[in-house]
Design a protein around this motif. Structure first.
Motif, mmCIF file in Angstrom:
data_model
loop_
_atom_site.group_PDB
_atom_site.id
_atom_site.type_symbol
_atom_site.label_atom_id
_atom_site.label_comp_id
_atom_site.label_asym_id
_atom_site.label_seq_id
_atom_site.Cartn_x
_atom_site.Cartn_y
_atom_site.Cartn_z
ATOM 1 N N ASN A 123 14.849 9.071 -58.496
ATOM 2 C CA ASN A 123 14.742 8.943 -57.038
ATOM 3 C C ASN A 123 15.014 7.497 -56.640
ATOM 4 O O ASN A 123 14.355 6.575 -57.115
ATOM 5 C CB ASN A 123 13.345 9.379 -56.581
ATOM 6 C CG ASN A 123 13.104 9.109 -55.111
ATOM 7 O OD1 ASN A 123 14.035 9.081 -54.312
ATOM 8 N ND2 ASN A 123 11.840 8.914 -54.742
ATOM 9 N N CYS A 179 12.526 15.750 -51.553
ATOM 10 C CA CYS A 179 13.514 14.716 -51.884
ATOM 11 C C CYS A 179 14.814 14.967 -51.128
ATOM 12 O O CYS A 179 15.238 16.115 -50.928
ATOM 13 C CB CYS A 179 13.787 14.719 -53.383
ATOM 14 S SG CYS A 179 12.382 14.213 -54.392
ATOM 15 N N CYS A 197 8.792 11.479 -53.489
ATOM 16 C CA CYS A 197 9.204 12.746 -52.879
ATOM 17 C C CYS A 197 8.957 13.892 -53.859
ATOM 18 O O CYS A 197 8.794 13.686 -55.062
ATOM 19 C CB CYS A 197 10.679 12.707 -52.463
ATOM 20 S SG CYS A 197 11.823 12.456 -53.833
ATOM 21 N N ASP A 212 5.167 9.386 -48.292
ATOM 22 C CA ASP A 212 5.203 10.028 -49.595
ATOM 23 C C ASP A 212 4.941 11.529 -49.447
ATOM 24 O O ASP A 212 4.312 11.985 -48.494
ATOM 25 C CB ASP A 212 4.138 9.423 -50.526
ATOM 26 C CG ASP A 212 4.457 7.984 -50.896
ATOM 27 O OD1 ASP A 212 5.630 7.615 -50.759
ATOM 28 O OD2 ASP A 212 3.538 7.268 -51.322
#
Length: 203
Positions: free
Chosen positions: A117, A87, A123, A83
């Motif tokens: 996402n 992105c 992200c 995490d």
């Protein structure tokens, strides 16, 4: 001489009588004894006869049940995605929609932009990369990125949870002290994205 002879003959006759009686009695006793022995012999059990008949066959041993062994193998769980990283454009689905297709003179056009996402983990997304542009033919009228006030925040996008941004156009050309746009047909497009463009009218 006559009398003596008669006594002798009577005496011998008596002896013969008792001798015959003794022989007959002995014969009777012998027959009774033989009969008793015969009855006693027939009443005896034959050796081994009942013992063989009383014996029963030995029971068969129980049949053994087969043993089934079940082996299960656990599949390793996939490692969770990291995490917090930027992105990936390939994981983002971007869409845009207009509040209306015709806006009266006193109403400002609004556009709703959504970003989803589809990656495995969360992200970081730069919201400043979203640029709604208004054009009329080849004439560029307005840009949300150029006219934004202040810095755009960074958003954390979780898998499947949409980020929503509302962009409002003030109906002017440019950012500062621009002239009001004339009534007519305009196109709103999201720069650099495959979102469907929105065609609308100003009155």
């Amino acid at each position: 001489m006559g009398p003596n002879t008669g006594r002798d003959s009577d005496g011998s006759g008596l002896d013969q009588y008792w001798r015959r009686r003794a022989v007959a009695l002995a014969g009777v006793l012998a027959a009774v004894g033989l009969l008793t022995w015969t009855c006693a012999g027939t009443g005896e059990e034959e050796p081994g006869r009942d013992a063989g008949a009383a014996e029963s066959p030995a029971p068969s041993p129980p049949t053994a049940m087969p043993t089934v062994t079940v082996t299960t193998t656990a599949s390793p769980e996939p490692s969770p995605a990291d995490d917090g990283g930027p992105c990936d454009d390939g994981d983002l689905v971007v869409a845009m929609s207009a509040a209306e297709d015709t806006f009266p003179r006193t109403e400002r056009p609004e556009f709703r932009v959504t970003v989803v996402n589809t990656g495995e983990g969360a992200c970081a997304f730069d919201t400043g990369s979203l640029d709604v542009r208004i054009t009329s033919g080849s004439d560029r009228i307005w840009s949300s990125a150029e006219c934004r006030r202040g810095d755009a925040p960074e958003a954390t996008l979780r898998r499947g949870i949409p980020y929503v941004d509302t962009v409002i156009w003030d109906r002017r050309r440019g950012c500062e002290d621009g002239r009001a746009a004339r009534p007519g047909t305009y196109v709103a497009d999201l720069k650099g994205e495959k979102a469907e463009e929105q065609v609308f009218r100003l009155r």
